[in-house]
Motif scaffolding. Structure first.
Motif, PDB file in Angstrom:
ATOM      1  N   SER A 224       2.614  10.746  -4.585  1.00  0.00           N
ATOM      2  CA  SER A 224       1.776   9.543  -4.545  1.00  0.00           C
ATOM      3  C   SER A 224       2.593   8.259  -4.449  1.00  0.00           C
ATOM      4  O   SER A 224       2.061   7.200  -4.116  1.00  0.00           O
ATOM      5  N   ARG A 225       3.897   8.353  -4.712  1.00  0.00           N
ATOM      6  CA  ARG A 225       4.772   7.184  -4.643  1.00  0.00           C
ATOM      7  C   ARG A 225       5.477   7.074  -3.294  1.00  0.00           C
ATOM      8  O   ARG A 225       6.323   6.199  -3.107  1.00  0.00           O
ATOM      9  N   LYS A 226       5.154   7.959  -2.360  1.00  0.00           N
ATOM     10  CA  LYS A 226       5.894   8.038  -1.114  1.00  0.00           C
ATOM     11  C   LYS A 226       5.068   7.664   0.118  1.00  0.00           C
ATOM     12  O   LYS A 226       5.440   7.967   1.247  1.00  0.00           O
ATOM     13  N   ASN A 227       3.934   7.033  -0.108  1.00  0.00           N
ATOM     14  CA  ASN A 227       3.110   6.526   1.003  1.00  0.00           C
ATOM     15  C   ASN A 227       2.786   7.631   2.008  1.00  0.00           C
ATOM     16  O   ASN A 227       2.914   7.459   3.229  1.00  0.00           O
TER      17      ASN A 227
ATOM     18  N   SER B  72      -3.767  11.518  -9.248  1.00  0.00           N
ATOM     19  CA  SER B  72      -2.688  10.874  -8.495  1.00  0.00           C
ATOM     20  C   SER B  72      -2.935  10.933  -6.991  1.00  0.00           C
ATOM     21  O   SER B  72      -2.534  10.032  -6.258  1.00  0.00           O
TER      22      SER B  72
ATOM     23  N   SER C 149      -4.824   8.062  -5.525  1.00  0.00           N
ATOM     24  CA  SER C 149      -4.101   6.789  -5.412  1.00  0.00           C
ATOM     25  C   SER C 149      -3.303   6.699  -4.123  1.00  0.00           C
ATOM     26  O   SER C 149      -2.649   5.684  -3.879  1.00  0.00           O
ATOM     27  N   CYS C 150      -3.359   7.734  -3.299  1.00  0.00           N
ATOM     28  CA  CYS C 150      -2.649   7.738  -2.007  1.00  0.00           C
ATOM     29  C   CYS C 150      -3.488   6.982  -0.972  1.00  0.00           C
ATOM     30  O   CYS C 150      -4.153   7.581  -0.116  1.00  0.00           O
TER      31      CYS C 150
END
Length: 296
Positions: A122-125, A144, A147-148
């Motif tokens: 989810s932190r990697k776009n 999570s 949130s993408c």
């Protein structure tokens, strides 16, 4: 031997590596075409290659990956989890495509490790997400994933899909394919906004009547073996030009009570309207100008 016949030898410096010196734009596509285990193994080639794989934008942990662990009973779970952990933790930068196959021969207690991978993802776009769960246990998509916001394509198999109450939708999602997905029975009327959605495919899903989406751009709709789907709710986009329904209208008469004429009146741009025999049996007295049958 004359001078003209002497073999000429061309020597290069020992440290010259033509492939390693290629631009990143060339090396990454080469790595991404390798099976992911082989791509990770390039880290042992030299110091220059130690971290090359960590910037790949496509991570495909597919059936071929998991199959390597299945033949070793004592290594199945630990090997699969440990290797995937290594990939997810050490990867750097964005991920445009992520494919994850959860094999049936590997036991997952609570999918805790999988949830952690989703947090990292989810932190990697991520743009493309495909979760293929072949395990005997159904996997609940964690918060999570919702949130993408950069997602453009989403495919899920054998999962539970329940959006958080505060979830507003996926603003960039264009394609959705859901197979054997359970939307649960207590969504509480949450509306999922999908303003860019163009293609929606549902196959063998349950509690589809709780999948309340809003999309004015939907063009292709396929609903297969989803008897509790609220069809009128899904057929609200006037841009729909392709519709295929199969084994998905058992509750239509009792729940929605609409005629085929009413349905088609909501589809001014329809070009392909495809149904199965059950649909024809229900509305055999109604006539349409163009009618196609499909058997998927």
């Amino acid at each position: 031997m004359t001078e003209n016949h002497k073999r000429r030898c061309v020597s290069y410096p020992d440290d010259e590596d033509i492939i390693s010196n290629l631009p990143e734009d060339f090396i990454n596509p080469i790595l991404e075409r390798l099976p992911i285990r082989d791509a990770v193994r390039t880290s042992i080639l030299s110091k220059k290659w130690r971290y090359r794989w960590t910037t790949m934008t496509r991570l495909v942990i597919d059936y071929e990956f998991s199959r390597k662990f299945i033949n070793y009973a004592s290594y199945r779970h630990n090997g699969f989890i440990r290797t995937t952990n290594h990939i997810m933790i050490n990867h750097k930068g964005p991920v445009s495509k992520f494919v994850l196959h959860l094999p049936k021969n590997i036991a997952f207690d609570s999918f805790q490790e999988v949830d952690q991978w989703m947090v990292l993802l989810s932190r990697k776009n991520v743009k493309i997400l495909n979760i293929k769960n072949s395990n005997h246990k159904i996997y609940r998509v964690p918060s999570s994933v919702f949130s993408c916001q950069g997602l453009r394509r989403l495919a899920l198999r054998n999962c539970i899909f329940k959006a958080p109450v505060e979830f507003q939708g996926f603003p960039n999602l264009e394609f959705v394919f859901l197979m054997k997905v359970d939307f649960l029975a207590n969504l509480g009327g949450t509306v999922i906004n999908l303003p860019q959605l163009k293609r929606l495919k549902l196959n063998s899903c349950v509690n589809v009547n709780n999948f309340n989406i809003k999309s004015e751009t939907l063009r292709t709709l396929r609903v297969i073996r989803c008897p509790d789907a609220m069809l009128l709710r899904l057929l609200h986009s006037e841009r729909l030009n392709e519709v295929c329904l199969q084994e998905s209208i058992k509750n239509v008469l009792g729940v929605e009570r609409f005629s085929l004429a009413m349905m088609l009146s909501k589809l001014p741009r329809i070009r392909y309207f495809s149904v199965d025999g059950y649909f024809l049996k229900v509305w055999h007295k109604l006539s349409v100008k163009t009618f196609n049958l499909c058997s998927l």
